[in-house]
Write a protein that holds these residues in place. Sequence first.
Motif, PDB file in Angstrom:
ATOM      1  N   UNK A   1      16.689  -5.249  -1.822  1.00 25.27           N
ATOM      2  CA  UNK A   1      16.436  -4.297  -0.749  1.00 25.27           C
ATOM      3  C   UNK A   1      15.112  -3.620  -1.059  1.00 25.27           C
ATOM      4  N   UNK A   2      14.184  -3.654  -0.110  1.00 28.74           N
ATOM      5  CA  UNK A   2      12.927  -2.927  -0.275  1.00 28.74           C
ATOM      6  C   UNK A   2      13.176  -1.506   0.221  1.00 28.74           C
ATOM      7  N   UNK A   3      13.053  -0.544  -0.678  1.00 30.54           N
ATOM      8  CA  UNK A   3      13.292   0.857  -0.343  1.00 30.54           C
ATOM      9  C   UNK A   3      11.980   1.622  -0.453  1.00 30.54           C
ATOM     10  N   UNK A   4      11.555   2.173   0.670  1.00 30.67           N
ATOM     11  CA  UNK A   4      10.306   2.930   0.710  1.00 30.67           C
ATOM     12  C   UNK A   4      10.632   4.384   1.017  1.00 30.67           C
ATOM     13  N   UNK A   5      10.125   5.271   0.185  1.00 28.90           N
ATOM     14  CA  UNK A   5      10.234   6.705   0.447  1.00 28.90           C
ATOM     15  C   UNK A   5       8.909   7.135   1.070  1.00 28.90           C
ATOM     16  N   UNK A   6       8.978   7.612   2.294  1.00 26.63           N
ATOM     17  CA  UNK A   6       7.776   7.986   3.037  1.00 26.63           C
ATOM     18  C   UNK A   6       7.214   9.283   2.469  1.00 26.63           C
ATOM     19  N   UNK A   7       5.921   9.271   2.173  1.00 28.21           N
ATOM     20  CA  UNK A   7       5.243  10.457   1.661  1.00 28.21           C
ATOM     21  C   UNK A   7       4.211  10.939   2.673  1.00 28.21           C
ATOM     22  N   UNK A   8       3.757  12.146   2.486  1.00 24.78           N
ATOM     23  CA  UNK A   8       2.720  12.701   3.355  1.00 24.78           C
ATOM     24  C   UNK A   8       1.450  11.853   3.278  1.00 24.78           C
ATOM     25  N   UNK A   9       1.150  11.310   2.110  1.00 27.84           N
ATOM     26  CA  UNK A   9      -0.032  10.463   1.924  1.00 27.84           C
ATOM     27  C   UNK A   9       0.085   9.188   2.763  1.00 27.84           C
ATOM     28  N   UNK A  10       1.284   8.606   2.808  1.00 25.65           N
ATOM     29  CA  UNK A  10       1.490   7.412   3.627  1.00 25.65           C
ATOM     30  C   UNK A  10       1.232   7.720   5.099  1.00 25.65           C
ATOM     31  N   UNK A  11       1.760   8.824   5.567  1.00 21.21           N
ATOM     32  CA  UNK A  11       1.590   9.211   6.972  1.00 21.21           C
ATOM     33  C   UNK A  11       0.120   9.456   7.273  1.00 21.21           C
ATOM     34  N   UNK A  12      -0.576  10.166   6.395  1.00 23.62           N
ATOM     35  CA  UNK A  12      -1.999  10.438   6.596  1.00 23.62           C
ATOM     36  C   UNK A  12      -2.806   9.140   6.637  1.00 23.62           C
ATOM     37  N   UNK A  13      -2.472   8.203   5.762  1.00 18.25           N
ATOM     38  CA  UNK A  13      -3.168   6.905   5.737  1.00 18.25           C
ATOM     39  C   UNK A  13      -2.947   6.149   7.051  1.00 18.25           C
ATOM     40  N   UNK A  14      -1.724   6.154   7.549  1.00 17.17           N
ATOM     41  CA  UNK A  14      -1.440   5.453   8.806  1.00 17.17           C
ATOM     42  C   UNK A  14      -2.092   6.127   9.995  1.00 17.17           C
ATOM     43  N   UNK A  15      -2.135   7.449   9.995  1.00 17.18           N
ATOM     44  CA  UNK A  15      -2.770   8.181  11.106  1.00 17.18           C
ATOM     45  C   UNK A  15      -4.267   7.981  11.116  1.00 17.18           C
ATOM     46  N   UNK A  16      -4.852   7.685   9.943  1.00 15.40           N
ATOM     47  CA  UNK A  16      -6.306   7.483   9.860  1.00 15.40           C
ATOM     48  C   UNK A  16      -6.723   6.097  10.341  1.00 15.40           C
ATOM     49  N   UNK A  17      -5.759   5.158  10.394  1.00 20.75           N
ATOM     50  CA  UNK A  17      -6.084   3.811  10.872  1.00 20.75           C
ATOM     51  C   UNK A  17      -6.349   3.858  12.368  1.00 20.75           C
ATOM     52  N   UNK A  18      -7.317   3.033  12.821  1.00 18.35           N
ATOM     53  CA  UNK A  18      -7.610   2.986  14.264  1.00 18.35           C
ATOM     54  C   UNK A  18      -6.527   2.311  15.068  1.00 18.35           C
TER      55      UNK A  18
ATOM     56  N   UNK B   1       0.802  -1.222   0.000  1.00 15.77           N
ATOM     57  CA  UNK B   1       0.000   0.000   0.000  1.00 15.77           C
ATOM     58  C   UNK B   1       0.838   1.277   0.000  1.00 15.77           C
ATOM     59  N   UNK B   2       2.150   1.158  -0.097  1.00 14.31           N
ATOM     60  CA  UNK B   2       3.020   2.339  -0.090  1.00 14.31           C
ATOM     61  C   UNK B   2       2.951   3.079  -1.417  1.00 14.31           C
ATOM     62  N   UNK B   3       3.067   4.391  -1.337  1.00 16.23           N
ATOM     63  CA  UNK B   3       3.024   5.220  -2.541  1.00 16.23           C
ATOM     64  C   UNK B   3       4.312   5.167  -3.349  1.00 16.23           C
ATOM     65  N   UNK B   4       5.441   5.025  -2.678  1.00 17.65           N
ATOM     66  CA  UNK B   4       6.725   5.042  -3.381  1.00 17.65           C
ATOM     67  C   UNK B   4       7.588   3.876  -2.901  1.00 17.65           C
ATOM     68  N   UNK B   5       7.538   2.790  -3.644  1.00 16.81           N
ATOM     69  CA  UNK B   5       8.234   1.555  -3.314  1.00 16.81           C
ATOM     70  C   UNK B   5       9.222   1.230  -4.431  1.00 16.81           C
ATOM     71  N   UNK B   6      10.441   0.870  -4.058  1.00 19.14           N
ATOM     72  CA  UNK B   6      11.440   0.463  -5.042  1.00 19.14           C
ATOM     73  C   UNK B   6      12.123  -0.804  -4.565  1.00 19.14           C
ATOM     74  N   UNK B   7      12.474  -1.651  -5.513  1.00 19.96           N
ATOM     75  CA  UNK B   7      13.254  -2.846  -5.226  1.00 19.96           C
ATOM     76  C   UNK B   7      14.643  -2.629  -5.812  1.00 19.96           C
ATOM     77  N   UNK B   8      15.647  -2.684  -4.943  1.00 20.41           N
ATOM     78  CA  UNK B   8      17.028  -2.486  -5.365  1.00 20.41           C
ATOM     79  C   UNK B   8      17.708  -3.850  -5.349  1.00 20.41           C
TER      80      UNK B   8
END
Length: 76
Positions: free
Chosen positions: A59-76, A45-52
């Motif tokens: 290596x799973x490389x995830x760049x954290x975006x504001x959308x990711x943070x908002x999605x996680x904060x909305x989870x109960x 479900x990540x917005x910016x995922x790369x496989x190196x």
Amino acid sequence: MPDKFDPYRESLIVEEKTIWSEELADFPVEEREKIARCLHADAASCNHLEYVRLHTGFCRQITVTQEDVARLEAKP
């Protein structure tokens, strides 16, 4: 360019890396660790995922975006 979630490459993950964008530079370390764990646990479900490619797998490389943070904060 971000990759699509790939179950095959996921089975070959030997390393995880989290990159924080400049807009999220002020997040406390404790929150960063929690968010990184949650994102890597649900990489599909990540917005910016790369496989190196590494010699031993990927290596799973995830760049954290504001959308990711908002999605996680909305989870109960």
